[in-house]
Design a protein around this motif. Structure first.
Motif, PDB file in Angstrom:
ATOM      1  N   SER A   1       8.882 -32.294 -62.575  1.00 41.96           N
ATOM      2  CA  SER A   1       8.520 -32.064 -61.177  1.00 41.96           C
ATOM      3  C   SER A   1       7.002 -32.051 -61.047  1.00 41.96           C
ATOM      4  CB  SER A   1       9.099 -30.735 -60.662  1.00 41.96           C
ATOM      5  OG  SER A   1       8.753 -30.543 -59.307  1.00 41.96           O
TER       6      SER A   1
ATOM      7  N   LYS B   1      14.526 -24.931 -62.501  1.00 47.94           N
ATOM      8  CA  LYS B   1      13.251 -25.443 -63.012  1.00 47.94           C
ATOM      9  C   LYS B   1      12.551 -24.357 -63.830  1.00 47.94           C
ATOM     10  CE  LYS B   1      12.098 -26.750 -58.723  1.00 47.94           C
ATOM     11  NZ  LYS B   1      13.408 -26.743 -58.033  1.00 47.94           N
TER      12      LYS B   1
ATOM     13  N   GLU C   1      12.457 -37.268 -61.480  1.00 42.98           N
ATOM     14  CA  GLU C   1      11.223 -36.566 -61.114  1.00 42.98           C
ATOM     15  C   GLU C   1      11.432 -35.954 -59.729  1.00 42.98           C
ATOM     16  OE1 GLU C   1       8.112 -35.543 -61.899  1.00 42.98           O
ATOM     17  OE2 GLU C   1       7.447 -35.288 -59.828  1.00 42.98           O
ATOM     18  N   GLN C   2      10.889 -34.760 -59.532  1.00 44.89           N
ATOM     19  CA  GLN C   2      11.014 -34.090 -58.234  1.00 44.89           C
ATOM     20  C   GLN C   2       9.621 -33.926 -57.611  1.00 44.89           C
ATOM     21  OE1 GLN C   2      12.222 -29.697 -56.785  1.00 44.89           O
ATOM     22  NE2 GLN C   2      13.906 -30.785 -57.740  1.00 44.89           N
TER      23      GLN C   2
ATOM     24  N   TYR D   1      14.609 -28.967 -64.858  1.00 42.70           N
ATOM     25  CA  TYR D   1      13.308 -29.624 -64.683  1.00 42.70           C
ATOM     26  C   TYR D   1      12.198 -28.847 -65.378  1.00 42.70           C
ATOM     27  CZ  TYR D   1      15.294 -31.875 -60.436  1.00 42.70           C
ATOM     28  OH  TYR D   1      16.049 -32.571 -59.528  1.00 42.70           O
TER      29      TYR D   1
ATOM     30  N   HIS E   1       8.943 -27.677 -64.372  1.00 46.35           N
ATOM     31  CA  HIS E   1       8.491 -27.475 -62.994  1.00 46.35           C
ATOM     32  C   HIS E   1       7.085 -28.007 -62.715  1.00 46.35           C
ATOM     33  CE1 HIS E   1       9.188 -24.539 -59.379  1.00 46.35           C
ATOM     34  NE2 HIS E   1       8.822 -25.720 -58.989  1.00 46.35           N
TER      35      HIS E   1
END
Length: 328
Positions: free
Chosen positions: A152, A82, A177-178, A120, A122
């Motif tokens: 994220s 990320k 998506e995180q 990602y 972040h």
């Protein structure tokens, strides 16, 4: 182990995965990391998550060296990192084209890999136009430095904008998506993101299934174990916010349900997250092999989560967000 498609993409990730946050570089070095990673692989885990900011880059170095020494076949693995916090300089953080490209190359150098499977953003970056970020992520993919990209802790509106821009420019949109997701933190996954799953095929790799350890029950006696996350200086503020009476009461209330199913509280909490059909993978954390062993048993708990058991859990935690009128 079950392998799920990452959202609507063709990439398959293990239903449970392992993340290097907190542990690698703060609590563990290469030797311990190797044994943990091998334990994960023995249980079928193929997805390993990292970030440039974890232990200021040391987590990526440890993961890369451990994987190299273990001699694993690269194509068997899904590695993510990320980009957002890469250093102290004005261009070392955020989602500018400059930092995304430089940060990605620096991450790959630390990991000693030619590419990551997934990269990602972040966090959202209010100081950079989303179009610049979409274009930069597509450059990273076009150059073979990453195969897929995601976000994220972005809002549904920001993800929608990124997908719309990608569509307009005939570019690759985010596929994942995180977000944080657990029995105590549910709004984004179960309410805000609802339109994203069907409209854009967004998958989820969720983090903190145990709410930073709160849902393990180990803090319920009012003391913080010396080897726990909340004992680390960086996490003492989080501990004071998380260990409140109302939360601990809910955790105590879940214990009889876990006992009824003959499982542990952590296994119940992880299985509950994995049972959500919109979750592609649940990112677990561990500092010891026995914790990995215990976490992985959550796979066997998922079929036990019948509608009546889910209702019992809901009655205890009472954390289900209200669905927006438009999606009822």
């Amino acid at each position: 182990m079950q392998y799920n498609n990452l959202g609507r993409s063709g990439l398959k990730v293990s239903q449970l995965s392992y993340g290097a946050w907190v542990s690698f570089g703060n609590q563990l070095d290469v030797k311990e990391a190797k044994s943990l990673l091998q334990c994960c692989r023995d249980h079928g885990v193929n997805f390993f998550d990292n970030a440039e900011v974890y232990a200021n880059g040391r987590a990526e170095e440890i993961m890369g060296q451990a994987i190299r020494e273990l001699g694993w076949k690269r194509s068997d693995l899904v590695i993510s990192t990320k980009i957002f916090w890469g250093g102290a300089g004005p261009n070392d953080k955020g989602l500018s084209r400059k930092h995304i490209i430089e940060g990605t190359k620096a991450s790959l150098k630390r990991l000693d890999m030619e590419y990551v499977d997934l990269i990602y953003c972040h966090r959202p970056d209010s100081s950079t136009p989303i179009e610049e970020t979409v274009r930069a992520m597509n450059y990273v993919i076009d150059k073979g430095l990453a195969f897929y990209w995601g976000t994220s802790e972005w809002s549904a509106q920001q993800i929608t904008e990124a997908c719309s821009i990608a569509q307009r420019l005939d570019m690759i949109a985010p596929v994942v998506e995180q977000p944080e997701y657990n029995l105590l933190s549910r709004h984004k996954v179960e309410s805000e993101y609802l339109p994203l799953y069907t409209t854009y095929g967004i998958g989820l790799t969720t983090w903190s299934p145990l709410a930073s350890g709160v849902l393990t029950g180990k803090y319920n006696k009012g003391t913080i174990p010396p080897d726990s996350r909340f004992a680390l200086d960086n996490y003492k503020n989080l501990a004071s916010r998380s260990l409140v009476d109302d939360v601990l009461k809910k955790v105590n209330g879940l214990k009889p349900i876990a006992d009824e199913l003959d499982v542990t509280l952590p296994q119940l909490a992880i299985a509950w997250c994995a049972a959500n059909p919109n979750v592609s993978s649940v990112i677990t954390g561990a500092t010891k092999e026995y914790q990995v062993e215990e976490n992985m048993k959550a796979i066997d708990v998922i079929p036990k989560l019948t509608p009546s058991i889910m209702e019992k859990i809901e009655a205890i935690v009472q954390s289900k967000p209200k669905r927006p009128e438009a999606y009822r």
